[in-house]
Scaffold this motif. Structure first.
Motif, short mmCIF file in Angstrom:
data_model
loop_
_atom_site.label_atom_id
_atom_site.label_comp_id
_atom_site.label_asym_id
_atom_site.label_seq_id
_atom_site.Cartn_x
_atom_site.Cartn_y
_atom_site.Cartn_z
N LYS A 105 6.54 24.58 -9.11
CA LYS A 105 7.37 25.74 -8.85
C LYS A 105 8.84 25.38 -9.05
O LYS A 105 9.31 24.36 -8.58
CB LYS A 105 7.15 26.22 -7.41
CG LYS A 105 7.95 27.47 -7.08
CD LYS A 105 7.67 27.94 -5.67
CE LYS A 105 8.49 29.19 -5.35
NZ LYS A 105 8.25 29.67 -3.97
N GLY A 106 9.54 26.23 -9.79
CA GLY A 106 10.94 25.98 -10.06
C GLY A 106 11.19 24.91 -11.10
O GLY A 106 12.33 24.52 -11.33
N ARG A 133 10.44 21.80 -10.90
CA ARG A 133 10.82 20.53 -10.28
C ARG A 133 9.55 19.72 -9.99
O ARG A 133 8.85 19.96 -9.02
CB ARG A 133 11.60 20.78 -8.99
CG ARG A 133 12.95 21.46 -9.21
CD ARG A 133 13.74 21.54 -7.91
NE ARG A 133 13.09 22.41 -6.96
CZ ARG A 133 13.30 23.72 -6.87
NH1 ARG A 133 14.14 24.31 -7.71
NH2 ARG A 133 12.67 24.46 -5.96
#
Length: 205
Positions: free
Chosen positions: A152-153, A155
């Motif tokens: 998620k994101g 990262r």
């Protein structure tokens, strides 16, 4: 008894004795004549659920109220739910009469992975077989890496996998999954798929 203006308006507008064409006018006239009083509880303006929106809340409201009714499962409760809901076992560990579940080994391995690693559903579903560590009976946990494209994101991060999760995945690979692949091979289903490549020694052919 004191009623807020909006509630009283609804009572008047939806009253059975008002005619449909004049409900709004009757409501406004009666509100003017009744001198409706505001509620005794102080209110304050707070951010609403939508971006940029504002709503009202009680001034004396608690600041520690949870927005969701979160229920937690301990390991024993989780195991009981998996046995009953996915494996089709009753409270005594015997198979439920008439159980017609499909792919129970796959479903249990996937759910155990979510519970054991703490990954999100899409993150755990994106983990490839070649990213799994080799089984080692002397270890209890494995340190794994989640790819940036799957996290998620964007990262990427490390996550820890219990050996029990790895054993479940490998058992599914050698059990129900292997049986499904053999059935598909006998039925020549893979031969009918367009654009299929065979990966050998890191090269796709």
């Amino acid at each position: 008894m004191l009623l807020p203006v909006d509630i009283l308006t609804k009572l008047i507008v939806h009253a059975p004795w008002t005619i449909s064409a004049g409900r709004g006018r009757v409501a406004s006239l009666m509100i003017d004549e009744l001198e409706v009083q505001a509620g005794p509880l102080a209110r304050r303006r707070v951010p609403g659920p939508d971006p940029g929106s504002v709503t009202e809340s009680f001034e004396a409201g608690t600041h520690l109220v949870r927005s969701k009714n979160v229920k937690w499962l301990d390991p024993a409760g989780y195991a009981r739910r998996v046995d009953v809901g996915l494996r089709g076992l009753n409270l005594h560990g015997r198979e439920i009469d008439g159980w017609r579940g499909r792919n129970s080994q796959r479903d249990c391995a996937f759910v155990d992975g979510l519970y054991g690693t703490g990954l999100r559903l899409s993150e755990w579903a994106s983990v490839l077989r070649l990213e799994l560590p080799a089984d080692d009976e002397t270890r209890t946990y494995y340190t794994c890496r989640l790819a940036e494209a799957c996290a998620k994101g964007g990262r990427g991060r490390r996550f820890w996998m219990p050996r029990s999760v790895l054993v479940d995945v490998l058992a599914y690979e050698e059990g129900e999954r292997a049986a499904a692949v053999r059935r598909a091979q006998r039925a020549c289903r893979y031969d009918r798929l367009p654009g299929v490549g065979l990966l050998q020694n890191g090269l796709c052919r």
